[in-house]
Design a protein around this motif. Structure first.
Motif, PDB file in Angstrom:
ATOM      1  N   THR A 165       0.838  -1.196   0.000  1.00 19.19           N
ATOM      2  CA  THR A 165       0.000   0.000   0.000  1.00 19.19           C
ATOM      3  C   THR A 165       0.877   1.251   0.000  1.00 19.19           C
ATOM      4  O   THR A 165       1.709   1.418   0.907  1.00 19.19           O
ATOM      5  N   ILE A 166       0.682   2.124  -0.994  1.00 15.70           N
ATOM      6  CA  ILE A 166       1.432   3.374  -1.105  1.00 15.70           C
ATOM      7  C   ILE A 166       1.272   4.173   0.172  1.00 15.70           C
ATOM      8  O   ILE A 166       0.171   4.345   0.684  1.00 15.70           O
ATOM      9  N   GLY A 167       2.387   4.671   0.681  1.00 14.98           N
ATOM     10  CA  GLY A 167       2.374   5.501   1.880  1.00 14.98           C
ATOM     11  C   GLY A 167       2.272   4.721   3.178  1.00 14.98           C
ATOM     12  O   GLY A 167       2.218   5.308   4.253  1.00 14.98           O
ATOM     13  N   ASP A 168       2.261   3.402   3.093  1.00 12.48           N
ATOM     14  CA  ASP A 168       2.124   2.580   4.295  1.00 12.48           C
ATOM     15  C   ASP A 168       3.240   1.540   4.359  1.00 12.48           C
ATOM     16  O   ASP A 168       4.136   1.631   5.178  1.00 12.48           O
ATOM     17  N   SER A 169       3.175   0.554   3.488  1.00 13.78           N
ATOM     18  CA  SER A 169       4.173  -0.520   3.480  1.00 13.78           C
ATOM     19  C   SER A 169       4.227  -1.116   2.080  1.00 13.78           C
ATOM     20  O   SER A 169       3.212  -1.622   1.581  1.00 13.78           O
ATOM     21  N   VAL A 170       5.373  -1.028   1.425  1.00 13.97           N
ATOM     22  CA  VAL A 170       5.542  -1.524   0.059  1.00 13.97           C
ATOM     23  C   VAL A 170       6.859  -2.273  -0.079  1.00 13.97           C
ATOM     24  O   VAL A 170       7.779  -2.095   0.724  1.00 13.97           O
ATOM     25  N   HIS A 171       6.933  -3.095  -1.117  1.00 14.84           N
ATOM     26  CA  HIS A 171       8.210  -3.695  -1.508  1.00 14.84           C
ATOM     27  C   HIS A 171       8.163  -4.033  -2.990  1.00 14.84           C
ATOM     28  O   HIS A 171       7.092  -4.218  -3.569  1.00 14.84           O
ATOM     29  N   CYS A 172       9.331  -4.109  -3.581  1.00 13.80           N
ATOM     30  CA  CYS A 172       9.478  -4.446  -4.992  1.00 13.80           C
ATOM     31  C   CYS A 172       9.696  -5.947  -5.107  1.00 13.80           C
ATOM     32  O   CYS A 172      10.610  -6.494  -4.498  1.00 13.80           O
ATOM     33  N   ARG A 173       8.877  -6.598  -5.909  1.00  8.86           N
ATOM     34  CA  ARG A 173       8.990  -8.053  -6.094  1.00  8.86           C
ATOM     35  C   ARG A 173      10.229  -8.441  -6.885  1.00  8.86           C
ATOM     36  O   ARG A 173      10.606  -9.613  -6.877  1.00  8.86           O
ATOM     37  N   VAL A 174      10.842  -7.505  -7.596  1.00 11.00           N
ATOM     38  CA  VAL A 174      12.036  -7.801  -8.397  1.00 11.00           C
ATOM     39  C   VAL A 174      13.214  -6.926  -7.972  1.00 11.00           C
ATOM     40  O   VAL A 174      14.085  -6.606  -8.771  1.00 11.00           O
ATOM     41  N   TYR A 175      13.252  -6.550  -6.711  1.00 14.36           N
ATOM     42  CA  TYR A 175      14.241  -5.576  -6.225  1.00 14.36           C
ATOM     43  C   TYR A 175      15.672  -5.918  -6.649  1.00 14.36           C
ATOM     44  O   TYR A 175      16.400  -5.054  -7.123  1.00 14.36           O
ATOM     45  N   ALA A 176      16.078  -7.158  -6.504  1.00 10.33           N
ATOM     46  CA  ALA A 176      17.458  -7.540  -6.838  1.00 10.33           C
ATOM     47  C   ALA A 176      17.752  -7.367  -8.324  1.00 10.33           C
ATOM     48  O   ALA A 176      18.904  -7.142  -8.708  1.00 10.33           O
ATOM     49  N   ASP A 177      16.742  -7.445  -9.164  1.00 12.41           N
ATOM     50  CA  ASP A 177      16.908  -7.339 -10.615  1.00 12.41           C
ATOM     51  C   ASP A 177      16.275  -6.078 -11.187  1.00 12.41           C
ATOM     52  O   ASP A 177      16.134  -5.958 -12.406  1.00 12.41           O
ATOM     53  N   ARG A 178      15.871  -5.136 -10.349  1.00 11.95           N
ATOM     54  CA  ARG A 178      15.130  -3.952 -10.804  1.00 11.95           C
ATOM     55  C   ARG A 178      15.899  -3.189 -11.884  1.00 11.95           C
ATOM     56  O   ARG A 178      17.127  -3.251 -11.941  1.00 11.95           O
ATOM     57  N   PRO A 179      15.175  -2.478 -12.741  1.00 10.69           N
ATOM     58  CA  PRO A 179      15.815  -1.727 -13.827  1.00 10.69           C
ATOM     59  C   PRO A 179      16.789  -0.653 -13.324  1.00 10.69           C
ATOM     60  O   PRO A 179      16.676  -0.171 -12.196  1.00 10.69           O
ATOM     61  N   LEU A 180      17.705  -0.287 -14.213  1.00  8.38           N
ATOM     62  CA  LEU A 180      18.717   0.720 -13.887  1.00  8.38           C
ATOM     63  C   LEU A 180      18.082   2.030 -13.432  1.00  8.38           C
ATOM     64  O   LEU A 180      18.532   2.639 -12.464  1.00  8.38           O
ATOM     65  N   VAL A 181      17.022   2.465 -14.084  1.00  6.28           N
ATOM     66  CA  VAL A 181      16.398   3.733 -13.712  1.00  6.28           C
ATOM     67  C   VAL A 181      15.889   3.678 -12.266  1.00  6.28           C
ATOM     68  O   VAL A 181      15.943   4.672 -11.540  1.00  6.28           O
ATOM     69  N   CYS A 182      15.444   2.521 -11.830  1.00  4.38           N
ATOM     70  CA  CYS A 182      15.013   2.357 -10.437  1.00  4.38           C
ATOM     71  C   CYS A 182      16.208   2.409  -9.494  1.00  4.38           C
ATOM     72  O   CYS A 182      16.139   2.997  -8.413  1.00  4.38           O
ATOM     73  N   ARG A 183      17.307   1.786  -9.907  1.00  8.98           N
ATOM     74  CA  ARG A 183      18.520   1.780  -9.081  1.00  8.98           C
ATOM     75  C   ARG A 183      19.080   3.192  -8.904  1.00  8.98           C
ATOM     76  O   ARG A 183      19.652   3.516  -7.875  1.00  8.98           O
ATOM     77  N   GLU A 184      18.889   4.025  -9.927  1.00  9.61           N
ATOM     78  CA  GLU A 184      19.463   5.373  -9.893  1.00  9.61           C
ATOM     79  C   GLU A 184      18.538   6.408  -9.260  1.00  9.61           C
ATOM     80  O   GLU A 184      18.981   7.517  -8.968  1.00  9.61           O
ATOM     81  N   PHE A 185      17.280   6.079  -9.058  1.00  9.93           N
ATOM     82  CA  PHE A 185      16.346   7.025  -8.435  1.00  9.93           C
ATOM     83  C   PHE A 185      16.753   7.216  -6.980  1.00  9.93           C
ATOM     84  O   PHE A 185      16.854   6.254  -6.221  1.00  9.93           O
ATOM     85  N   ALA A 186      17.006   8.445  -6.587  1.00  7.22           N
ATOM     86  CA  ALA A 186      17.553   8.719  -5.251  1.00  7.22           C
ATOM     87  C   ALA A 186      16.467   9.121  -4.250  1.00  7.22           C
ATOM     88  O   ALA A 186      15.746  10.095  -4.460  1.00  7.22           O
ATOM     89  N   ALA A 187      16.377   8.344  -3.187  1.00  2.41           N
ATOM     90  CA  ALA A 187      15.476   8.694  -2.084  1.00  2.41           C
ATOM     91  C   ALA A 187      15.899  10.044  -1.521  1.00  2.41           C
ATOM     92  O   ALA A 187      17.078  10.302  -1.302  1.00  2.41           O
ATOM     93  N   GLY A 188      14.939  10.920  -1.330  1.00  2.00           N
ATOM     94  CA  GLY A 188      15.223  12.247  -0.798  1.00  2.00           C
ATOM     95  C   GLY A 188      15.550  13.282  -1.852  1.00  2.00           C
ATOM     96  O   GLY A 188      15.710  14.467  -1.544  1.00  2.00           O
ATOM     97  N   SER A 189      15.636  12.870  -3.130  1.00  2.00           N
ATOM     98  CA  SER A 189      15.937  13.809  -4.210  1.00  2.00           C
ATOM     99  C   SER A 189      14.733  14.704  -4.492  1.00  2.00           C
ATOM    100  O   SER A 189      13.625  14.472  -3.985  1.00  2.00           O
ATOM    101  N   GLU A 190      14.932  15.700  -5.326  1.00  2.00           N
ATOM    102  CA  GLU A 190      13.841  16.586  -5.725  1.00  2.00           C
ATOM    103  C   GLU A 190      12.725  15.783  -6.402  1.00  2.00           C
ATOM    104  O   GLU A 190      11.542  15.992  -6.128  1.00  2.00           O
ATOM    105  N   ALA A 191      13.097  14.845  -7.265  1.00  2.00           N
ATOM    106  CA  ALA A 191      12.105  14.002  -7.947  1.00  2.00           C
ATOM    107  C   ALA A 191      11.336  13.145  -6.943  1.00  2.00           C
ATOM    108  O   ALA A 191      10.122  12.972  -7.055  1.00  2.00           O
ATOM    109  N   CYS A 192      12.030  12.617  -5.966  1.00  2.00           N
ATOM    110  CA  CYS A 192      11.402  11.813  -4.911  1.00  2.00           C
ATOM    111  C   CYS A 192      10.339  12.631  -4.190  1.00  2.00           C
ATOM    112  O   CYS A 192       9.195  12.194  -4.034  1.00  2.00           O
ATOM    113  N   HIS A 193      10.696  13.817  -3.761  1.00  2.00           N
ATOM    114  CA  HIS A 193       9.743  14.648  -3.023  1.00  2.00           C
ATOM    115  C   HIS A 193       8.595  15.134  -3.908  1.00  2.00           C
ATOM    116  O   HIS A 193       7.469  15.297  -3.431  1.00  2.00           O
ATOM    117  N   ALA A 194       8.857  15.293  -5.210  1.00  2.00           N
ATOM    118  CA  ALA A 194       7.779  15.692  -6.129  1.00  2.00           C
ATOM    119  C   ALA A 194       6.732  14.591  -6.246  1.00  2.00           C
ATOM    120  O   ALA A 194       5.529  14.869  -6.186  1.00  2.00           O
TER     121      ALA A 194
END
Length: 93
Positions: free
Chosen positions: A55-84
C-alpha cells in the motif's frame, strides 16, 4: 534539504507513471519475469509498476528488487524528484 523518506513505507516513485520505468540497454531487466515487461518497460497496472506490492504511503516492496531496472537503481530517495512524487500522493507536507 528535506529528510530522506523510508522507501519501504512510500512507493510513490513506483506509482506515478505508466511509462516508467523504461529498460535501458541490452541487459537491463535481466532476471525480471517476462510477464512483468511490456514494450521495453516494466508493465504497469494503471500508473503503478506491476512489481510493486503493498500500500502506497504505508508498506511496500518491490517483487524484483534484486533485478530492478537501472532507472530504479538510480532514483535517489530524498531527491527533488522523490519529493515531487511524494507530494503528488500527499506524502510530503
Amino acid at each position: 534539504m528535506s529528510a530522506i523518506p523510508d522507501c519501504e513505507s512510500c512507493g510513490a516513485c513506483c506509482s506515478f507513471s505508466w511509462e516508467w520505468p523504461t529498460l535501458i540497454g541490452d541487459h537491463d531487466g535481466d532476471g525480471i519475469p517476462a510477464y512483468l515487461i511490456e514494450d521495453g518497460r516494466m508493465r504497469c497496472d494503471g500508473d503503478r509498476c506491476a512489481a510493486l506490492a503493498g500500500t502506497i504511503g504505508d508498506s511496500v516492496h518491490c517483487r524484483v528488487y534484486a533485478d530492478r531496472p537501472l532507472v530504479c537503481r538510480e532514483f535517489a530517495a530524498g531527491s527533488e524528484a522523490c519529493h515531487a512524487v511524494r507530494a503528488h500522493f500527499g506524502l510530503d507536507e
